[in-house]
Each structure stands twice: as C-alpha cells, then as structure tokens.
Design an enzyme around this catalytic site. Structure first.
Site, PDB file in Angstrom:
ATOM      1  N   THR A 151       0.831  -1.205   0.000  1.00  0.00           N
ATOM      2  CA  THR A 151       0.000   0.000   0.000  1.00  0.00           C
ATOM      3  C   THR A 151       0.861   1.247   0.000  1.00  0.00           C
ATOM      4  O   THR A 151       1.987   1.234   0.539  1.00  0.00           O
ATOM      5  CB  THR A 151      -0.893   0.000   1.263  1.00  0.00           C
ATOM      6  OG1 THR A 151      -1.464   1.314   1.421  1.00  0.00           O
ATOM      7  CG2 THR A 151      -0.113  -0.299   2.525  1.00  0.00           C
ATOM      8  N   TYR A 159      -1.796   0.118  10.293  1.00  0.00           N
ATOM      9  CA  TYR A 159      -1.971  -0.609   9.029  1.00  0.00           C
ATOM     10  C   TYR A 159      -0.716  -0.490   8.150  1.00  0.00           C
ATOM     11  O   TYR A 159      -0.161  -1.493   7.683  1.00  0.00           O
ATOM     12  CB  TYR A 159      -3.199  -0.051   8.305  1.00  0.00           C
ATOM     13  CG  TYR A 159      -3.332  -0.528   6.881  1.00  0.00           C
ATOM     14  CD1 TYR A 159      -3.578  -1.870   6.602  1.00  0.00           C
ATOM     15  CD2 TYR A 159      -3.174   0.357   5.813  1.00  0.00           C
ATOM     16  CE1 TYR A 159      -3.684  -2.309   5.285  1.00  0.00           C
ATOM     17  CE2 TYR A 159      -3.282  -0.081   4.504  1.00  0.00           C
ATOM     18  CZ  TYR A 159      -3.529  -1.408   4.246  1.00  0.00           C
ATOM     19  OH  TYR A 159      -3.622  -1.841   2.950  1.00  0.00           O
TER      20      TYR A 159
HETATM   21  N1  UFG Z   1     -13.111  10.734   2.357  1.00  0.00           N
HETATM   22  C1  UFG Z   1     -14.155  11.535   2.726  1.00  0.00           C
HETATM   23  N2  UFG Z   1     -15.314  10.937   3.103  1.00  0.00           N
HETATM   24  C2  UFG Z   1     -15.480   9.578   3.116  1.00  0.00           C
HETATM   25  C3  UFG Z   1     -14.397   8.778   2.741  1.00  0.00           C
HETATM   26  C4  UFG Z   1     -13.222   9.375   2.384  1.00  0.00           C
HETATM   27  O1  UFG Z   1     -14.049  12.763   2.722  1.00  0.00           O
HETATM   28  O2  UFG Z   1     -16.560   9.100   3.470  1.00  0.00           O
HETATM   29  C5  UFG Z   1     -11.848  11.357   1.930  1.00  0.00           C
HETATM   30  C6  UFG Z   1     -10.691  10.990   2.812  1.00  0.00           C
HETATM   31  O3  UFG Z   1     -10.584  11.836   3.909  1.00  0.00           O
HETATM   32  C7  UFG Z   1      -9.533  11.097   1.821  1.00  0.00           C
HETATM   33  C8  UFG Z   1     -10.148  10.671   0.486  1.00  0.00           C
HETATM   34  O4  UFG Z   1     -11.549  10.861   0.651  1.00  0.00           O
HETATM   35  O5  UFG Z   1      -9.156  12.425   1.716  1.00  0.00           O
HETATM   36  C9  UFG Z   1      -9.888   9.233   0.114  1.00  0.00           C
HETATM   37  O6  UFG Z   1     -10.226   8.423   1.225  1.00  0.00           O
HETATM   38  P1  UFG Z   1     -10.362   6.841   1.138  1.00  0.00           P
HETATM   39  O7  UFG Z   1     -10.759   6.366   2.504  1.00  0.00           O
HETATM   40  O8  UFG Z   1     -11.214   6.454  -0.008  1.00  0.00           O
HETATM   41  O9  UFG Z   1      -8.901   6.381   0.787  1.00  0.00           O
HETATM   42  P2  UFG Z   1      -7.541   6.614   1.576  1.00  0.00           P
HETATM   43  O10 UFG Z   1      -6.701   7.474   0.691  1.00  0.00           O
HETATM   44  O11 UFG Z   1      -7.714   7.035   2.972  1.00  0.00           O
HETATM   45  O12 UFG Z   1      -7.079   5.115   1.678  1.00  0.00           O
HETATM   46  C10 UFG Z   1      -6.187   4.531   0.823  1.00  0.00           C
HETATM   47  C11 UFG Z   1      -6.384   3.030   0.846  1.00  0.00           C
HETATM   48  C12 UFG Z   1      -6.037   2.500   2.214  1.00  0.00           C
HETATM   49  C13 UFG Z   1      -4.670   2.993   2.608  1.00  0.00           C
HETATM   50  C14 UFG Z   1      -4.606   4.486   2.560  1.00  0.00           C
HETATM   51  C15 UFG Z   1      -3.249   4.993   2.901  1.00  0.00           C
HETATM   52  O13 UFG Z   1      -7.706   2.689   0.518  1.00  0.00           O
HETATM   53  O14 UFG Z   1      -6.063   1.102   2.180  1.00  0.00           O
HETATM   54  O15 UFG Z   1      -4.913   4.914   1.246  1.00  0.00           O
HETATM   55  O16 UFG Z   1      -3.251   6.365   3.062  1.00  0.00           O
HETATM   56  F1  UFG Z   1      -4.339   2.616   3.852  1.00  0.00           F
END
Ligand code: UFG
Length: 328
Positions: A117, A141
């Site tokens: 990741t 994680y």
């Molecule tokens: N977000 C929202 N609302 C939501 C969900 C997400 O505003 O309901 C925002 C988050 O704050 C972030 C963006 O949308 O800014 C993307 O969020 P995600 O949860 O879809 O994805 P992440 O970038 O947090 O997660 C990804 C992978 C994880 C990994 C992570 C590492 O899916 O497995 O990157 O940073 F751990």
C-alpha cells in the site's frame, strides 16, 4: 497455465485478480476465512475456507492444490480499526504472513505477490511518490504492511522466496460487467460512500477536511481501477515465475483527483449530486498521495487503461446500483 493460491481471494482486489487469472487460463484457488470477503465473489475456482494464521489450514491447501505461486490479499485494511486494535492487525497482517511463509517453504513454493500500500510512505517528502521515497508509515496498518515488506526482502536475499510487493494507491471501480465490486463493511472509502449518499442509500457523506493545501482544499488521491491493478498482479506473477527475485512497485495512475473532483465526477456519471457535511480532517490523511509510475512501467509494463476517474465511477456505479437494487 498456473494454479495460484489466492489468499483473500473473496475480497475486493483479490476477487478481481481471480477473474483476470481465469480469463487467461490460470486456475485461482481462493483461500479465505470470509471474515470480510464474500463467498459470492468466488466464481473462478475452488474456495477453501481457512485462516492464514493456521499452519494446518495452509498445509492442507498446498498439499491438495499444489500451487505454482501465491498471491496474498488477506489482511485487515481499515486504517481506523488498526489504531484501536494494533495487536489484531499485527497478528493477522504480519503473523499470518509468517505462518504463510512457513507453509510455502514446506511446500517448496517460491513466487509470492503481496498486496502492499502507499500507506507505507506515510507523509511523503515529494509527490508524485517514487519507490525510493523513505518509508515512514503513520498508521498501524501501514506499519504492518511495511514490516512484511522488510521480512520479504530478508527472505528473498537468501533465495527462500521470490516476491513482488505492489504498493496500491486508491483501488477503485468494479468489474465492468458488474458481477463483482467493492463490498466493505464498514465502508470507509470515498467513491462507494459518495455514490451511496448520491443515491440516498444512507445519509449525507462526511467530507473530511476542506483546509488542506491543495487546489480546492480537499485531499488529492490517485484512484486506480481495480482491473488495472489485476493486470499488474498477472504481470508480476509472470516475472516471478520467470525467475525475477524482487519487485517493489507503486500502482496508481500518476495523477490525482481531489475529493471535490470525485464528487463532480459522480455527478457527471450518475446525474446525482452527493449531499455532504464538512467534517474536520480525518487522522492520518496526507494532503496529496500520487504515484510516480516510471518504475511500474519499466518492471511490469504497467499502463492503466481503465483508470480515468469517470470510467472508474461508471463501473463502480453499475455494481452498486445492482447491489442496492436501484433500477434507474
Ligand atoms: N473521504 C471523505 N469521506 C469519506 C471517505 C473518504 O471525505 O466518506 C476522503 C478521505 O478523507 C480522503 C479521500 O476521501 O481524503 C480518500 O479516502 P479513502 O478512505 O477512499 O482512501 P484513503 O486514501 O484514505 O485510503 C487509501 C487506501 C487505504 C490505505 C490508505 C493509505 O484505501 O487502504 O490509502 O493512506 F491505507
């Protein structure tokens, strides 16, 4: 034709990789405890119900199916849960891999494609991120995934295994025919949550932070279609089968979309606006995470074909409409 033991093959990325393996004539044998995966996503080969923390479950699967290689997706992935229950994450994500590596050694199987990741980088010094960026994960994680990468490096050095650690950025989308897709519970990812709110299948979406130093104040992420990810897994497996010892590669697209840009794409694709409430920043969210793809291009010939944001949302929407029983 290869037989591949796919640990966590009933989950989101794993099931799409199984589909891609079968499409080219390989046999995916799914090994999954169904703690978060779904039996209905196992369509392209047998399902062995087992736990990666159990040597005997693994030994039985290796003895019965005699796989040529292993792909490992069976991990706890929800970042917030890891902060609350680190031991559970370390037991499964790291302990499970140690148990797996023992079973691989007993069975004499060396190729291993491992789901890593971009969370291994934490807050990068530079974006787009290259694989030479210092790894300083900021979540439990991310640390468990990084710990496994270090372990795999040690084993590859002495020839115990040959491995690929594929550092996914934001896996998204679904199989274009709508038969499998993203089904997490709880769902924390942006695209399914945005679609859910747009379709009025839940309440408003929470938008975490509008005060980042980005073009519109919301976080920028590199969304990559899950079928493009699947292709990269096949390429990595082929390289390992051909004798490559170690591959570490970012898998993204090289460019990013902000949260608000994703919501605009949702509206373009569905014709629906996503209602949202602005909430404070979510812990551990970096402002911008995008992949430098040069290395993946070179070592895996990786060229995302389906990963423009609208195509991702078209495929995700097709799948979710079906699962949510929406006919329009
Ligand atoms: N977000 C929202 N609302 C939501 C969900 C997400 O505003 O309901 C925002 C988050 O704050 C972030 C963006 O949308 O800014 C993307 O969020 P995600 O949860 O879809 O994805 P992440 O970038 O947090 O997660 C990804 C992978 C994880 C990994 C992570 C590492 O899916 O497995 O990157 O940073 F751990």
């Amino acid at each position: 034709m290869n037989t591949v033991l796919v640990l966590g093959g009933a989950g989101y990325v794993g099931s799409h990789v199984c589909k891609a393996l079968a499409a080219r004539g390989d046999t995916p044998v799914v090994f999954d405890n169904l703690s978060s995966g779904h039996a209905h996503a196992v369509k392209w080969g047998p399902l062995v119900r087992g736990d990666i923390r159990s040597s005997s479950d693994l030994d039985c699967a290796f003895a019965k199916y005699r796989p040529d290689g292993v792909m490992h997706f069976a991990a706890n992935i929800e970042v917030g849960e890891g902060e609350k229950e680190p031991l559970r994450f370390w037991e499964n994500n790291v302990g499970g891999v140690i148990t797996l590596l023992g079973a691989m050694a007993r069975a004499g199987v060396k190729p291993l494609v491992f789901s890593s990741t971009c969370a291994v980088y934490g807050e990068p010094n530079l974006v787009p991120i290259t694989e030479t960026e210092t790894c300083k994960p900021v979540s439990v994680y991310g640390r468990t995934k990084r710990a496994v990468e270090i372990l795999l490096t040690d084993l590859a050095r002495i020839g115990e295994i040959r491995y690929a650690a594929l550092r996914y950025f934001n896996a998204a989308g679904a199989s274009p025919n709508g038969e499998i897709g993203e089904e997490h519970d709880p769902e924390t990812h942006l695209i399914p949550n945005a679609l859910k709110a747009a379709a009025s299948v839940g309440g408003k979406m929470k938008l975490f932070g509008t005060d980042y130093d980005t073009r519109d104040g919301t976080c920028i992420r590199d969304y990559v279609h899950v079928m493009d990810l699947a292709d990269a897994h096949l390429a990595a497996l082929d390289k390992l089968m051909a004798g490559e010892r170690e591959i570490i590669a970012n898998l993204g697209t090289g460019h990013g979309a902000s949260v608000l840009e994703v919501l605009q794409a949702v509206e373009r694709v569905t014709g629906l606006k996503t209602p949202y409430d602005v909430r404070p920043r979510r812990d551990g969210d970096a402002a911008v995470l995008t992949a430098d793809l040069e290395h993946a291009r070179r070592v895996l010939d990786f060229k995302p074909k389906m990963s423009d944001i609208d195509s991702i949302i078209v495929d995700a929407w097709r799948f979710h409409k079906k699962t949510w029983g929406i006919s329009r």
